[in-house]
Design a protein around this motif. Sequence first.
Motif, PDB file in Angstrom:
ATOM      1  N   UNK A  47      19.110 -12.472  11.296  1.00 59.96           N
ATOM      2  CA  UNK A  47      18.784 -11.063  11.180  1.00 59.96           C
ATOM      3  C   UNK A  47      18.236 -10.728   9.791  1.00 59.96           C
ATOM      4  N   UNK A  48      18.798 -11.343   8.776  1.00 62.20           N
ATOM      5  CA  UNK A  48      18.300 -11.127   7.420  1.00 62.20           C
ATOM      6  C   UNK A  48      16.875 -11.655   7.281  1.00 62.20           C
ATOM      7  N   UNK A  49      16.607 -12.833   7.838  1.00 61.37           N
ATOM      8  CA  UNK A  49      15.265 -13.397   7.762  1.00 61.37           C
ATOM      9  C   UNK A  49      14.262 -12.522   8.505  1.00 61.37           C
ATOM     10  N   UNK A  50      14.655 -11.985   9.648  1.00 52.30           N
ATOM     11  CA  UNK A  50      13.765 -11.094  10.392  1.00 52.30           C
ATOM     12  C   UNK A  50      13.491  -9.819   9.598  1.00 52.30           C
ATOM     13  N   UNK A  51      14.526  -9.277   8.955  1.00 58.78           N
ATOM     14  CA  UNK A  51      14.324  -8.075   8.149  1.00 58.78           C
ATOM     15  C   UNK A  51      13.383  -8.347   6.981  1.00 58.78           C
ATOM     16  N   UNK A  52      13.484  -9.519   6.375  1.00 57.36           N
ATOM     17  CA  UNK A  52      12.598  -9.860   5.274  1.00 57.36           C
ATOM     18  C   UNK A  52      11.156 -10.019   5.746  1.00 57.36           C
ATOM     19  N   UNK A  53      10.972 -10.555   6.953  1.00 57.52           N
ATOM     20  CA  UNK A  53       9.621 -10.642   7.513  1.00 57.52           C
ATOM     21  C   UNK A  53       9.040  -9.243   7.715  1.00 57.52           C
ATOM     22  N   UNK A  54       9.867  -8.342   8.283  1.00 57.65           N
ATOM     23  CA  UNK A  54       9.391  -6.975   8.472  1.00 57.65           C
ATOM     24  C   UNK A  54       9.017  -6.289   7.172  1.00 57.65           C
ATOM     25  N   UNK A  55       9.783  -6.543   6.114  1.00 56.32           N
ATOM     26  CA  UNK A  55       9.463  -5.939   4.823  1.00 56.32           C
ATOM     27  C   UNK A  55       8.154  -6.485   4.269  1.00 56.32           C
ATOM     28  N   UNK A  56       7.964  -7.801   4.363  1.00 57.21           N
ATOM     29  CA  UNK A  56       6.736  -8.391   3.846  1.00 57.21           C
ATOM     30  C   UNK A  56       5.513  -7.933   4.625  1.00 57.21           C
ATOM     31  N   UNK A  57       5.692  -7.623   5.900  1.00 60.29           N
ATOM     32  CA  UNK A  57       4.552  -7.111   6.680  1.00 60.29           C
ATOM     33  C   UNK A  57       4.089  -5.760   6.149  1.00 60.29           C
ATOM     34  N   UNK A  58       5.007  -5.004   5.536  1.00 60.17           N
ATOM     35  CA  UNK A  58       4.630  -3.730   4.933  1.00 60.17           C
ATOM     36  C   UNK A  58       4.140  -3.893   3.498  1.00 60.17           C
ATOM     37  N   UNK A  59       4.592  -4.901   2.823  1.00 59.34           N
ATOM     38  CA  UNK A  59       4.225  -5.108   1.424  1.00 59.34           C
ATOM     39  C   UNK A  59       2.950  -5.950   1.307  1.00 59.34           C
ATOM     40  N   UNK A  60       1.881  -5.480   1.926  1.00 60.50           N
ATOM     41  CA  UNK A  60       0.616  -6.209   1.883  1.00 60.50           C
ATOM     42  C   UNK A  60      -0.112  -6.034   0.548  1.00 60.50           C
ATOM     43  N   UNK A  61       0.340  -5.093  -0.229  1.00 57.01           N
ATOM     44  CA  UNK A  61      -0.252  -4.857  -1.542  1.00 57.01           C
ATOM     45  C   UNK A  61       0.849  -4.399  -2.485  1.00 57.01           C
ATOM     46  N   UNK A  62       0.566  -4.367  -3.767  1.00 55.64           N
ATOM     47  CA  UNK A  62       1.534  -3.851  -4.731  1.00 55.64           C
ATOM     48  C   UNK A  62       1.705  -2.345  -4.526  1.00 55.64           C
ATOM     49  N   UNK A  63       2.784  -1.814  -5.053  1.00 49.89           N
ATOM     50  CA  UNK A  63       3.064  -0.392  -4.859  1.00 49.89           C
ATOM     51  C   UNK A  63       2.053   0.479  -5.597  1.00 49.89           C
ATOM     52  N   UNK A  64       1.565   1.530  -4.946  1.00 53.75           N
ATOM     53  CA  UNK A  64       0.703   2.482  -5.673  1.00 53.75           C
ATOM     54  C   UNK A  64       1.500   3.207  -6.745  1.00 53.75           C
ATOM     55  N   UNK A  65       0.772   3.858  -7.621  1.00 55.41           N
ATOM     56  CA  UNK A  65       1.422   4.489  -8.763  1.00 55.41           C
ATOM     57  C   UNK A  65       0.771   5.847  -9.036  1.00 55.41           C
ATOM     58  N   UNK A  66       1.599   6.858  -9.108  1.00 61.19           N
ATOM     59  CA  UNK A  66       1.135   8.214  -9.415  1.00 61.19           C
ATOM     60  C   UNK A  66       1.474   8.523 -10.874  1.00 61.19           C
ATOM     61  N   UNK A  67       0.456   8.985 -11.614  1.00 61.66           N
ATOM     62  CA  UNK A  67       0.639   9.295 -13.033  1.00 61.66           C
ATOM     63  C   UNK A  67       0.298  10.764 -13.281  1.00 61.66           C
ATOM     64  N   UNK A  68       1.207  11.444 -13.919  1.00 61.92           N
ATOM     65  CA  UNK A  68       1.001  12.829 -14.339  1.00 61.92           C
ATOM     66  C   UNK A  68       1.104  12.857 -15.864  1.00 61.92           C
ATOM     67  N   UNK A  69       0.047  13.326 -16.524  1.00 63.33           N
ATOM     68  CA  UNK A  69       0.040  13.311 -17.988  1.00 63.33           C
ATOM     69  C   UNK A  69      -0.596  14.591 -18.524  1.00 63.33           C
ATOM     70  N   UNK A  70      -0.263  14.882 -19.737  1.00 65.45           N
ATOM     71  CA  UNK A  70      -0.867  16.015 -20.443  1.00 65.45           C
ATOM     72  C   UNK A  70      -1.468  15.505 -21.745  1.00 65.45           C
ATOM     73  N   UNK A  71      -2.628  16.080 -22.116  1.00 66.26           N
ATOM     74  CA  UNK A  71      -3.366  15.610 -23.296  1.00 66.26           C
ATOM     75  C   UNK A  71      -3.621  16.792 -24.236  1.00 66.26           C
ATOM     76  N   UNK A  72      -3.339  16.569 -25.511  1.00 65.00           N
ATOM     77  CA  UNK A  72      -3.614  17.558 -26.551  1.00 65.00           C
ATOM     78  C   UNK A  72      -4.630  16.938 -27.496  1.00 65.00           C
ATOM     79  N   UNK A 103      -3.967  14.097 -13.457  1.00 63.13           N
ATOM     80  CA  UNK A 103      -3.256  13.567 -12.288  1.00 63.13           C
ATOM     81  C   UNK A 103      -4.026  12.354 -11.803  1.00 63.13           C
ATOM     82  N   UNK A 104      -3.365  11.163 -11.832  1.00 62.40           N
ATOM     83  CA  UNK A 104      -4.054   9.913 -11.483  1.00 62.40           C
ATOM     84  C   UNK A 104      -3.263   9.162 -10.421  1.00 62.40           C
ATOM     85  N   UNK A 105      -3.983   8.468  -9.587  1.00 64.70           N
ATOM     86  CA  UNK A 105      -3.373   7.648  -8.538  1.00 64.70           C
ATOM     87  C   UNK A 105      -3.941   6.238  -8.624  1.00 64.70           C
ATOM     88  N   UNK A 106      -3.054   5.261  -8.758  1.00 68.34           N
ATOM     89  CA  UNK A 106      -3.466   3.850  -8.869  1.00 68.34           C
ATOM     90  C   UNK A 106      -3.171   3.159  -7.548  1.00 68.34           C
TER      91      UNK A 106
END
Length: 428
Positions: free
Chosen positions: A250-275, A290-293
Amino acid sequence: MNCFTRSRVAAYAAVLLWAAGASPSAHAQSLTEWADAAWRRQPEAASGALRQQALQTQVQAAQAWTPEPPALELSTQTDRLHRNAGSREHEVGVAVPLWLPGERARSANVARADAAAFDTRWRAAQWRTAGQVRDAYWAWQRAQVDVQAAADRLATARQLAADVARRVQRGDLARADQHQAEGAVATAQAEQANAQAQGAEATQRLRALAGMAPTAQAADAHVEPTPPAPPEGTDWAQHPAVADAWQRWQLARAQVGLLERQQRANPELTVSTTRSRDARGDPGAQSLTLALRLPFGGGDRHRARLAQAQADALEAETQWLAGQQRVAADWASAQAKAEAVQAQLQAAQERHRLAVETRGFFAKSFSLGETDLPTRLRTEAEAADAARQLQRARVEQAATQSTLRQAAGLLPAPAHTPLAAPHSAASQ
């Protein structure tokens, strides 16, 4: 003292207890106490509290809002080194990793499956330790039977040699008879030395498992209760080995399911202010970014990880199916052995009865001068061997009860029925 500190203290205490070779039950007598003492010395028992805490933390991390903690970004830009016109720009931002679609739920599935797998691994390790203790304990019991039988045979041989010596002095027997009797004593001494060596080896094996040597009282073995026979066609789902293999799958099956979703690295949202300002005296301006990677796909690396996880899942499923067949075969083998041992016990009881009666007949005829010494020695040896085989059969019957419980996936149970006391050949 918080929970983490308490668990660390408990784990370190268990490690020190294992290293010192001691246990709270310093005078264990029953098979249950021996198994408990041996389990406390196992690495799984020593690290169990910390591992369980780590798994609980993993479950909590899988339920967090982000896959990784946010990161603070700071940057500054100036022209001080080349132009020094007063241009400045300062930026402060926060980068927040984002879950991939479905990744959070499947990460939680993996964490829960890992926690459940820990529980089954713990049970399976404790069951395997109990099997080792059962093997060592009953090997020690068999060795004690041989030691006692050798001592009884030596005592009988010495008693007979003394009787022969007196009759030689009276002229009733020849000098050669005394030599035969003394030779029987020497043979019995050699057998006793060999039995004592084997007993010491069995004692050291039991001490290595439980951290303490058995006492004389521990030789009073008890028979474990007979386990209930499993129903026909059972899948042995509650057996520790099968449950462990199932949860690994069951653990191995769960890990397969997770890897099927992790086809890429996690996106990243950046909120910044500039002076920023362009030159000295400039009032400056402030802006919000506002940036999205979005990373590209994992490519060959991800496919390799997924294929490896799928292979692990297939291997775990195969082990689970094979494990069911193996435990069913172990149970059938243990049942067949128990039936054979019962028949051996009945035969040993009958042989012992006949050997004791025969020895009594020839002992009386020898004292009357109607039987020669070789016949007398042979009947004594047969009676001693019959007594030893009877006690060995009783020990084997008790050992098969333990084997049945081990095959059924059960831990040692409290004493049920005491074994009959060993028969002393010298007193019969």
